[in-house]
Design an enzyme around this catalytic site. Structure first.
Site, short mmCIF file in Angstrom:
data_model
loop_
_atom_site.label_atom_id
_atom_site.label_comp_id
_atom_site.label_asym_id
_atom_site.label_seq_id
_atom_site.Cartn_x
_atom_site.Cartn_y
_atom_site.Cartn_z
CD GLU A 145 -3.02 -1.00 2.20
OE1 GLU A 145 -4.26 -1.31 1.90
OE2 GLU A 145 -2.69 -0.64 3.25
CD GLU A 192 -4.81 -5.20 2.70
OE1 GLU A 192 -5.55 -4.53 3.27
OE2 GLU A 192 -3.55 -5.60 2.80
#
Length: 780
Positions: A185, A259
């Site tokens: 991320e 995710e």
């Protein structure tokens, strides 16, 4: 022939943009990224993945948890590596016992599961320091997640070691590892794409040759997506919008959610988070209908044993040791209703020849009758040799990673005054001689305390407990202890305190040796102390240790550190794996920073995950009795209307200056009473984001704290899935709703950016007003 030429041209154009499909994989590789799907042994393959972390599961239970993953209907597991779990000391790596990542991958393969490896160096995952080793912070000019030479060199050494241990377990060598993630991320942190490519090259040097990928949230994808790396998108709802955003930056290739959130993690002082089972099943079903792949974060959360739980910042929010996550597989490995709902849906989407095994029997639980802890060891009266320094030092300066520190100096006689510690990381008890005069809590931004008049020189002691280091965002350089100078402020001036003694009190798997005495003869202690006792177990079944007699601290059973407890909630129990029990006598040690109600414990069959005892544990009293946002029309700087979407909303206006800003929601798209915001940002005169480290909410008319983490500080906590939500549990006040923020200083503002809540439409603002002033608003 014409059709063949067109097809060939399409493939050439695709390859020129979509590099991951061809550049990083051999033509005969067993697993490849195609232009439309993943390819396993030449056939289209949909990844049905779930995340679980071997560091959060006792090793003896790894196989049982992986059997549960297979039984729910998944074919792959996602596994983070936490750098600090493997290199606790620079240059000394541990891959044995609980850290045996290779063994975990081998068991996964034996149970019919593939593995997606997420080695870092940065992981996040609500893990201490996001997975970074604490000792990195000993270098004062360190710049994490950049091309800082020292950081990159240590990352390279770490990834080389990861390759030594795990590269032989890639599918290209007959192992289970399908793909390897590059960083994590990164788009939510930076935009240096060369940094990502260098980390990818380090992984290549470490002999990884399966496809590499990056992941990021819907609004951050643009910051790190590039043609040299395959990208997946993270989201907790609305997969259609998430994949649309992915297609905008990566037109081809298989769709994958890296995710997908079925629940959320818990922080101390906030309500326990849950997620909708119906929504999860519906959205995953939709993804599979589109042949899209996914990874459920988390399929099983487990427990952040030891002192491995991390923290978020803005405001500082340490996470609970329980990482239950409201996942389909509960903290103790048992199947819950969400598990069976997911299993029933996934049965419809099995690949040819695939079948689901039976659900494994659950690990049994037991009760432990109440028992007393009979010995006690006071902490402050048994401190070791101090380190002397004229000014205060960080915990890292003492070569200490985790635990507590005691600071000591002498206060001269004087009138009433105030002590200001600049910042406290993270929880401090302040003593004058032997008397506790107060507590300072970083969660509440407390760093000063009143001193009484002193008739003589007095010993000042400050005991600082380090909670989890920040694991996400711009505040990760989170050194522990007292931050900066300490001043004594009175009507005669400002005096800097000097001549400090520093005492290390390391905690974790190895603790200092303290002398114990019987509780019965110790009297009433008013300082931190270790309490010790024992109980007999009839079997090796699991249980939950009931901590409601104690207040705040750490627990060990038979030398295993269970983690932190805190009576503010929401967690009131601690998961005890039965495999850590002895047949017969078992020793328990509890460190409590305050005097417990009674040195007493018991074992329960079910956890207590949602019991708050202080609804305002984090948020200060944002609205005093009778307080109301008044007529502030003279401070109005903008009126506007938002879109009913999950996208960032941008609003610009002529440059304004002020210190106090208020956003007022007049209504919402559902035409009901609720207001919600995920994130609020302000833009300077150049259109750049203004730092939010000094922001403080000073008023909100309504916030839900009882049945949801809807506190107002969520608008600047860097978490796009957390929200400010007006009250709804016991009362539903009508619009308008206001939130007022002290920016910490007068600043120039040319616009705002608002991120609506991401998971659903409820509370999304329609019409709003924005106010700005240099003085507190009327009514406040």
């Amino acid at each position: 022939m014409k059709k063949q030429l067109i097809g060939l041209l399409f493939l050439v154009l695709s390859a020129s943009y979509f590099q991951p499909a061809v550049a990083q994989q051999e033509q005969d590789a067993p697993f490849k990224i195609g232009t439309a799907s993943f390819l396993l042994n030449g056939k289209p393959y949909v990844i049905r993945c779930g995340e679980l972390h071997f560091a959060r599961i006792p090793k003896a239970y790894w196989r049982q948890r992986l059997k549960m993953v297979k039984a729910v209907g998944l074919n792959t597991v996602c596994a983070y590596l936490f750098w600090n779990f493997h290199e606790t000391t620079p240059g000394k790596f541990n891959w044995e016992g609980q850290a045996d990542a290779a063994e975990f991958c081998k068991i996964a393969q034996e149970e019919g599961l593939y593995v997606i490896l997420r080695p870092g160096p940065y992981s996040c995952a609500e893990w201490e320091f996001g997975g970074f080793p604490w000792w990195l912070l000993q270098k004062k000019d360190l710049k994490l997640r950049t091309q800082d030479p020292y950081y990159m060199d240590r990352s390279r050494q770490y990834l080389k070691e990861v390759g030594r241990v795990l590269s032989s377990l890639q599918i290209t060598h007959g192992g289970p590892i399908l793909m390897v993630q590059v960083e994590n991320e990164y788009g939510s942190y930076g935009t240096d794409k060369d940094y990502l490519l260098k980390l990818r090259d380090y992984l290549k040097e470490a002999n990884f040759n399966v496809p590499f990928f990056t992941c990021d949230g819907v609004v951050q994808l643009k910051n790190d997506v590039q043609k040299d790396l395959f990208a997946v998108v993270n989201f907790g709802s609305n997969p259609e919008a998430g994949f649309k955003a992915l297609r905008e930056v990566q037109p081809e290739g298989p769709l994958m959610c890296g995710e997908y959130y079925p629940g959320w993690f818990d922080s101390w002082g906030n309500a326990h988070h849950t997620g909708s089972s119906d929504r999860m099943v519906k959205e995953l079903d939709w993804m599979l209908e589109q042949k899209a792949s996914f990874s459920i974060y988390m399929i099983h959360g487990g427990t952040s044993f030891g002192l491995w739980a991390g923290a978020n910042c803005q405001p500082y929010l340490p996470e609970t040791s329980s990482y239950d996550y409201d996942a389909p597989i509960s903290e103790n490995g048992s199947a819950n209703p969400k598990f069976y709902a997911l299993r029933d849906m996934l049965k419809k989407h099995l690949q040819p020849g695939e079948h689901l095994p039976d659900v494994p029997a659950g690990i049994p639980v037991q009760k432990i009758a109440a028992f007393n802890l009979t010995s006690v060891a006071p902490v402050l009266s048994q401190l070791g040799k101090p380190v002397l320094s004229d000014t205060t030092l960080y915990m890292e300066d003492l070569g200490q990673g985790y635990g507590m520190m005691a600071y000591e100096t002498t206060l001269p006689a004087g009138a009433k005054s105030t002590l200001d510690f600049t910042e406290v990381h993270d929880y401090a008890e302040v003593y004058l001689d032997q008397k506790l005069i107060g507590v300072l809590n970083r969660m509440k931004n407390e760093h000063s305390i009143s001193l009484p008049a002193l008739s003589k020189n007095t010993r000042l002691r400050v005991l600082v407990e380090a909670m989890g280091r920040v694991n996400y965002g711009d505040y990760m350089h989170d050194r522990k202890g007292l931050q900066g100078e300490v001043y004594r402020i009175s009507n005669i001036g400002k005096l800097q305190l000097r001549g400090w003694k520093h005492y290390s009190i390391p905690l974790g798997e190895g603790n200092p040796a303290f002398k114990y005495q019987p509780v019965a003869t110790a009297g009433k202690l008013n300082e931190p102390a270790f309490y010790k006792g024992s109980f007999n177990a009839k079997n090796n079944n699991d249980f939950y240790l009931d901590m409601r007699w104690f207040k705040k601290g750490v627990v060990w059973i038979n030398g295993h550190c269970l983690g932190r407890y805190w009576n503010i909630g929401p967690t009131q129990t601690m998961y005890v794996p039965g495999v850590w029990l002895n047949a017969g006598k078992n020793e328990v040690v509890v460190l409590d920073l305050h005097r417990p109600l009674a040195p007493r414990l018991q074992g329960l069959e079910k956890p207590i995950l949602d019991s708050l005892t202080e609804l305002k544990a984090i948020s200060s009293n944002h609205r005093k009795a009778g307080q109301q946002f008044g007529n502030n029309a003279g401070s109005l700087i903008y009126s506007g209307t938002m879109e009913n979407s999950a996208k960032w909303q941008n609003f610009n206006f002529p440059l304004k200056s002020g210190r106090y800003i208020a956003i007022e929601a007049l209504n919402n798209f559902a035409e009901d009473a609720y207001t919600s915001i995920a994130e609020l940002e302000l833009l300077d005169e150049n259109g750049k984001q203004i730092p939010r480290n000094l922001w403080k909410v000073i008023y909100v008319d309504s916030e839900e704290l009882k049945s949801q983490d809807g506190k107002s500080e969520n608008v600047f906590d860097l978490q796009y899935t957390s929200i400010w939500h007006s009250q709804w549990k016991d009362n539903s006040p009508k619009h308008p709703h206001q939130i007022v923020i002290d920016l910490g200083a007068q600043i120039n503002i040319s616009g705002i950016k608002v991120l609506p809540r991401q998971d659903m439409e409820t509370g999304r603002i329609k019409d709003f007003r924005l106010y700005l002033t240099n003085k507190p608003f009327k009514g406040l």
